[in-house]
Design a protein around this motif. Structure first.
Motif, PDB file in Angstrom:
ATOM      1  N   LEU A   1       0.430   1.611   0.263  1.00  0.00           N
ATOM      2  CA  LEU A   1       0.315   2.420  -0.946  1.00  0.00           C
ATOM      3  C   LEU A   1       0.359   1.516  -2.172  1.00  0.00           C
ATOM      4  CD1 LEU A   1       2.828   5.253   0.010  1.00  0.00           C
ATOM      5  CD2 LEU A   1       0.348   5.376   0.126  1.00  0.00           C
ATOM      6  N   ASP A   2      -0.644   1.663  -3.015  1.00  0.00           N
ATOM      7  CA  ASP A   2      -0.615   1.003  -4.320  1.00  0.00           C
ATOM      8  C   ASP A   2      -0.028   2.009  -5.312  1.00  0.00           C
ATOM      9  OD1 ASP A   2      -1.760  -1.244  -3.265  1.00  0.00           O
ATOM     10  OD2 ASP A   2      -3.797  -0.750  -3.921  1.00  0.00           O
ATOM     11  N   LEU A   3       1.143   1.683  -5.840  1.00  0.00           N
ATOM     12  CA  LEU A   3       1.807   2.541  -6.803  1.00  0.00           C
ATOM     13  C   LEU A   3       1.738   1.921  -8.186  1.00  0.00           C
ATOM     14  CD1 LEU A   3       5.031   3.330  -4.717  1.00  0.00           C
ATOM     15  CD2 LEU A   3       2.846   4.540  -4.697  1.00  0.00           C
ATOM     16  N   GLN A   4       1.987   2.716  -9.179  1.00  0.00           N
ATOM     17  CA  GLN A   4       2.000   2.191 -10.546  1.00  0.00           C
ATOM     18  C   GLN A   4       3.072   1.112 -10.664  1.00  0.00           C
ATOM     19  OE1 GLN A   4       2.561   5.517 -13.182  1.00  0.00           O
ATOM     20  NE2 GLN A   4       0.629   6.500 -12.621  1.00  0.00           N
ATOM     21  N   GLY A   5       2.627  -0.112 -10.942  1.00  0.00           N
ATOM     22  CA  GLY A   5       3.557  -1.228 -11.088  1.00  0.00           C
ATOM     23  C   GLY A   5       3.942  -1.898  -9.789  1.00  0.00           C
TER      24      GLY A   5
END
Length: 206
Positions: A67-71
């Motif tokens: 998962l690419d999350l914000q930050g």
């Protein structure tokens, strides 16, 4: 399931990501990478007609969810929150092909912030509008989630002294008509509880 969807049905995978972002805004992207999966397996063999059981480790080729999350990029699934994984699993099922016609869910609100509960209900309604044959039956202990349902959709249960369970619609409460304009469904439920359901007349069987 997600890997197959991403490969063979990219439009559905994109729609799933859009729905996921609507519920968990921190999610930027969902990626999959090849990974080895090790499983403990047991088999029984015979030597001179005597059964012998052995346990061994077998390696399979699988997929790892990132998962690419914000930050923060490349977070493996085991590093994500429980609520994020539950929403991803649910949406994975609802965007699968063929899509199930009946989905049963226990604790729909589990590990979700009240706003996320609201947004999840909105996404489920969108899917129900697209597929009239889809039926979702879910339990919840969250009045925040129930607030976003139509009172006609809410069923309550209570355990009778003999151990049987009786169900009733929220709209069957004797004070519902009086308070329906002043209270949201979850607020009304929190006020009246469920014990009154036991006093409802039992429906005839057959």
């Amino acid at each position: 399931m997600l890997a197959q969807m991403a490969l063979s049905r990219p439009d559905d995978f994109s729609a799933l990501l859009t729905a996921m972002r609507a519920v968990i805004p921190q999610v930027v992207r969902i990626r999959l990478s090849l990974a080895e999966v090790k499983r403990q397996e047991t088999e029984t063999i015979r030597i001179d007609d005597e059964p012998l059981t052995r346990t061994f480790t077998r390696t399979y080729s699988g997929q790892r969810i990132l998962l690419d999350l914000q930050g923060a990029e490349g977070i493996p699934s085991q590093g994500a929150s429980e609520g994020t994984l539950l929403v991803l699993g649910l949406l994975g099922v609802l965007f699968s092909a063929p899509r199930p016609k009946l989905v049963l869910l226990d604790d729909l609100d589990r590990a979700l912030h009240p706003k996320a509960q609201k947004d999840l209900v909105a996404q489920l309604r969108t899917l129900l509008e697209r597929d009239p044959e889809l039926q979702i039956i879910a339990t919840s202990h969250s009045p925040y989630l129930v607030d976003h349902l139509d009172p006609k959709e809410v069923r309550l249960s209570t355990v009778l002294p003999d151990g049987t369970i009786r169900f009733g619609a929220l709209t069957q409460h004797p004070e519902f008509e009086r308070w329906k304009e002043a209270m949201r469904p979850g607020e009304f439920w929190s006020t009246v509880g469920e014990s009154w359901v036991g006093a409802l007349p039992e429906k005839p069987r057959g």
